[in-house]
Design an enzyme around this catalytic site. Structure first.
Site, PDB file in Angstrom:
ATOM      1  N   ASP A 114       3.786   3.386   6.759  1.00  0.00           N
ATOM      2  CA  ASP A 114       3.049   3.113   7.988  1.00  0.00           C
ATOM      3  C   ASP A 114       3.911   2.462   9.062  1.00  0.00           C
ATOM      4  O   ASP A 114       5.027   2.014   8.816  1.00  0.00           O
ATOM      5  CB  ASP A 114       1.878   2.175   7.686  1.00  0.00           C
ATOM      6  CG  ASP A 114       2.320   0.716   7.557  1.00  0.00           C
ATOM      7  OD1 ASP A 114       1.820  -0.135   8.317  1.00  0.00           O
ATOM      8  OD2 ASP A 114       3.176   0.425   6.689  1.00  0.00           O
ATOM      9  N   GLU A 160       7.679   2.223  -6.199  1.00  0.00           N
ATOM     10  CA  GLU A 160       7.847   1.842  -4.799  1.00  0.00           C
ATOM     11  C   GLU A 160       7.868   3.078  -3.903  1.00  0.00           C
ATOM     12  O   GLU A 160       8.183   4.180  -4.362  1.00  0.00           O
ATOM     13  CB  GLU A 160       9.172   1.087  -4.617  1.00  0.00           C
ATOM     14  CG  GLU A 160       9.087  -0.416  -4.872  1.00  0.00           C
ATOM     15  CD  GLU A 160       8.574  -1.165  -3.647  1.00  0.00           C
ATOM     16  OE1 GLU A 160       7.925  -0.535  -2.780  1.00  0.00           O
ATOM     17  OE2 GLU A 160       8.830  -2.374  -3.559  1.00  0.00           O
ATOM     18  N   ASP A 161       7.577   2.863  -2.608  1.00  0.00           N
ATOM     19  CA  ASP A 161       7.696   3.960  -1.655  1.00  0.00           C
ATOM     20  C   ASP A 161       9.131   4.121  -1.178  1.00  0.00           C
ATOM     21  O   ASP A 161       9.660   5.224  -1.133  1.00  0.00           O
ATOM     22  CB  ASP A 161       6.747   3.769  -0.469  1.00  0.00           C
ATOM     23  CG  ASP A 161       6.884   2.405   0.210  1.00  0.00           C
ATOM     24  OD1 ASP A 161       7.645   1.545  -0.289  1.00  0.00           O
ATOM     25  OD2 ASP A 161       6.212   2.188   1.235  1.00  0.00           O
ATOM     26  N   LYS A 191      16.661   6.003   9.345  1.00  0.00           N
ATOM     27  CA  LYS A 191      15.795   6.311  10.472  1.00  0.00           C
ATOM     28  C   LYS A 191      14.412   5.718  10.224  1.00  0.00           C
ATOM     29  O   LYS A 191      14.037   5.428   9.087  1.00  0.00           O
ATOM     30  CB  LYS A 191      15.705   7.829  10.678  1.00  0.00           C
ATOM     31  CG  LYS A 191      17.034   8.458  11.071  1.00  0.00           C
ATOM     32  CD  LYS A 191      16.895   9.947  11.343  1.00  0.00           C
ATOM     33  CE  LYS A 191      18.237  10.545  11.762  1.00  0.00           C
ATOM     34  NZ  LYS A 191      18.128  11.999  12.058  1.00  0.00           N
ATOM     35  N   PHE A 192      13.644   5.548  11.297  1.00  0.00           N
ATOM     36  CA  PHE A 192      12.321   4.943  11.246  1.00  0.00           C
ATOM     37  C   PHE A 192      11.325   6.031  10.839  1.00  0.00           C
ATOM     38  O   PHE A 192      10.963   6.880  11.641  1.00  0.00           O
ATOM     39  CB  PHE A 192      11.963   4.368  12.615  1.00  0.00           C
ATOM     40  CG  PHE A 192      10.832   3.379  12.583  1.00  0.00           C
ATOM     41  CD1 PHE A 192       9.871   3.394  11.585  1.00  0.00           C
ATOM     42  CD2 PHE A 192      10.727   2.420  13.572  1.00  0.00           C
ATOM     43  CE1 PHE A 192       8.838   2.489  11.554  1.00  0.00           C
ATOM     44  CE2 PHE A 192       9.693   1.496  13.566  1.00  0.00           C
ATOM     45  CZ  PHE A 192       8.752   1.546  12.554  1.00  0.00           C
ATOM     46  N   LYS A 249       0.815  -1.184   0.000  1.00  0.00           N
ATOM     47  CA  LYS A 249       0.000   0.000   0.000  1.00  0.00           C
ATOM     48  C   LYS A 249       0.868   1.261   0.000  1.00  0.00           C
ATOM     49  O   LYS A 249       0.420   2.353  -0.337  1.00  0.00           O
ATOM     50  CB  LYS A 249      -0.871   0.046   1.258  1.00  0.00           C
ATOM     51  CG  LYS A 249      -1.843  -1.087   1.433  1.00  0.00           C
ATOM     52  CD  LYS A 249      -2.586  -0.878   2.763  1.00  0.00           C
ATOM     53  CE  LYS A 249      -3.482  -2.047   3.077  1.00  0.00           C
ATOM     54  NZ  LYS A 249      -4.100  -1.853   4.441  1.00  0.00           N
ATOM     55  N   ILE A 289      13.203   1.993  -0.788  1.00  0.00           N
ATOM     56  CA  ILE A 289      14.129   0.867  -0.908  1.00  0.00           C
ATOM     57  C   ILE A 289      15.049   0.922   0.303  1.00  0.00           C
ATOM     58  O   ILE A 289      15.753   1.907   0.515  1.00  0.00           O
ATOM     59  CB  ILE A 289      14.968   0.940  -2.198  1.00  0.00           C
ATOM     60  CG1 ILE A 289      14.061   0.923  -3.428  1.00  0.00           C
ATOM     61  CG2 ILE A 289      15.962  -0.212  -2.247  1.00  0.00           C
ATOM     62  CD1 ILE A 289      14.808   1.104  -4.734  1.00  0.00           C
ATOM     63  N   ASP A 290      14.990  -0.122   1.137  1.00  0.00           N
ATOM     64  CA  ASP A 290      15.928  -0.164   2.266  1.00  0.00           C
ATOM     65  C   ASP A 290      16.919  -1.303   2.043  1.00  0.00           C
ATOM     66  O   ASP A 290      17.958  -1.104   1.452  1.00  0.00           O
ATOM     67  CB  ASP A 290      15.211  -0.222   3.616  1.00  0.00           C
ATOM     68  CG  ASP A 290      14.003  -1.134   3.611  1.00  0.00           C
ATOM     69  OD1 ASP A 290      14.039  -2.178   2.921  1.00  0.00           O
ATOM     70  OD2 ASP A 290      13.032  -0.827   4.305  1.00  0.00           O
ATOM     71  N   THR A 291      16.615  -2.515   2.499  1.00  0.00           N
ATOM     72  CA  THR A 291      17.554  -3.615   2.265  1.00  0.00           C
ATOM     73  C   THR A 291      17.554  -4.042   0.802  1.00  0.00           C
ATOM     74  O   THR A 291      18.528  -4.596   0.309  1.00  0.00           O
ATOM     75  CB  THR A 291      17.211  -4.836   3.132  1.00  0.00           C
ATOM     76  OG1 THR A 291      15.926  -5.334   2.746  1.00  0.00           O
ATOM     77  CG2 THR A 291      17.197  -4.474   4.602  1.00  0.00           C
ATOM     78  N   GLY A 292      16.437  -3.804   0.097  1.00  0.00           N
ATOM     79  CA  GLY A 292      16.344  -4.200  -1.305  1.00  0.00           C
ATOM     80  C   GLY A 292      15.994  -5.653  -1.514  1.00  0.00           C
ATOM     81  O   GLY A 292      15.889  -6.112  -2.655  1.00  0.00           O
ATOM     82  N   LYS A 330      16.907   4.419   1.369  1.00  0.00           N
ATOM     83  CA  LYS A 330      17.493   4.587   2.696  1.00  0.00           C
ATOM     84  C   LYS A 330      18.983   4.251   2.673  1.00  0.00           C
ATOM     85  O   LYS A 330      19.397   3.232   2.124  1.00  0.00           O
ATOM     86  CB  LYS A 330      16.772   3.693   3.708  1.00  0.00           C
ATOM     87  CG  LYS A 330      17.209   3.895   5.140  1.00  0.00           C
ATOM     88  CD  LYS A 330      16.403   3.035   6.107  1.00  0.00           C
ATOM     89  CE  LYS A 330      15.005   3.550   6.294  1.00  0.00           C
ATOM     90  NZ  LYS A 330      14.285   2.829   7.378  1.00  0.00           N
ATOM     91  N   ARG A 355      -0.195   6.330   7.593  1.00  0.00           N
ATOM     92  CA  ARG A 355      -0.201   6.486   6.133  1.00  0.00           C
ATOM     93  C   ARG A 355      -0.876   7.793   5.735  1.00  0.00           C
ATOM     94  O   ARG A 355      -0.617   8.339   4.661  1.00  0.00           O
ATOM     95  CB  ARG A 355      -0.939   5.325   5.467  1.00  0.00           C
ATOM     96  CG  ARG A 355      -0.299   3.957   5.618  1.00  0.00           C
ATOM     97  CD  ARG A 355      -0.996   2.964   4.690  1.00  0.00           C
ATOM     98  NE  ARG A 355      -0.699   1.583   5.010  1.00  0.00           N
ATOM     99  CZ  ARG A 355       0.382   0.914   4.595  1.00  0.00           C
ATOM    100  NH1 ARG A 355       1.270   1.541   3.844  1.00  0.00           N
ATOM    101  NH2 ARG A 355       0.565  -0.346   4.923  1.00  0.00           N
TER     102      ARG A 355
END
Length: 228
Positions: free
Chosen positions: A202, A137-138, A194-195, A79, A140-143, A170, A208
């Site tokens: 979300d 996508e919203d 960061k979070f 989402k 990409i962190d670890t991918g 990120k 969201r």
């Protein structure tokens, strides 16, 4: 002030805008709205809605140039990417860019980078065949999810081309955690590890509905979402 100069060259515009580790904005209650139930849940304002929309418009300009005369298909990963997806397509409409679009849900199953799996649903792969496809996508962190998703779409969908457009990327503290196989052709911002919440992102299905992107507070993390 503008995020990027209109005179920047193409490759520079494609590169994500760097958001410093200590970047923050002073919230204005008359501009940066949030529901009252989120009081105390928001730590730092990282990206304002105006910044997000300005950068989204710039990405649309780049995509429009790349696909001039074509009708690409945009696939929104639900989402989280939904708000970014909506504003990106609206910016393309203003440029008279033709396109089609579909939606996709991707569920990751926990495991290490070798055995972790991803389940895709909601998309008829045949609709991708022979098309120029852009996955939206919203973040990409670890991918890991994208690294497993893209080969499935390539094999099952057989698109003419396949690219990724992500609002955020990120910067991880352990760069080795990021899959070397994932690279977004179009990316909005490079952000610190960061979070974050808001603008589709979300935590426990909350936040969201924020128009800006915030760093969540400890109170927000501890909040029991079932109380709402």
């Amino acid at each position: 002030s503008q995020i990027c100069s209109s005179t920047m060259d193409y490759e520079a515009k494609c590169s994500p805008v760097f958001v410093a580790d200590d970047a923050s904005h002073t919230p204005d209650d008359d501009v940066h709205y949030h529901p009252k139930e989120y009081d105390g849940h928001l730590d730092t304002l990282m990206l304002t809605n105006s910044q997000i929309l300005e950068r989204t418009d710039q990405l649309a300009e780049i995509i429009n140039k790349d696909y001039k005369g074509e009708r690409p298909m945009f696939v929104c990963v639900l989402k989280g990417a939904s708000l970014f997806f909506h504003h990106l397509l609206a910016a393309l409409q203003r440029r008279r860019q033709g396109f089609s679009y579909e939606f996709l849900r991707a569920k990751s199953y926990e495991g290490d980078s070798t055995t972790g799996t991803v389940h895709l649903s909601g998309l008829d792969y045949k609709k991708l065949t022979g098309k120029h496809v852009v996955i939206v996508e919203d973040i990409i962190d670890t991918g890991t999810t994208l690294a497993k998703m893209l080969p499935i779409l390539e094999v099952e969908g057989k698109p003419k081309s396949l690219e990724v457009c992500s609002l955020l990327e990120k910067r991880l503290t352990e760069e080795s955690r990021r899959s070397k196989h994932v690279q977004a052709r179009y990316c909005g911002f490079s952000i610190p590890d960061k979070f974050i919440i808001g603008y589709g992102l979300d935590y426990n299905e909350l936040y969201r509905d924020l128009q800006d992107i915030w760093v969540i507070s400890k109170e927000g993390i501890a909040f029991d979402s079932s109380s709402l």
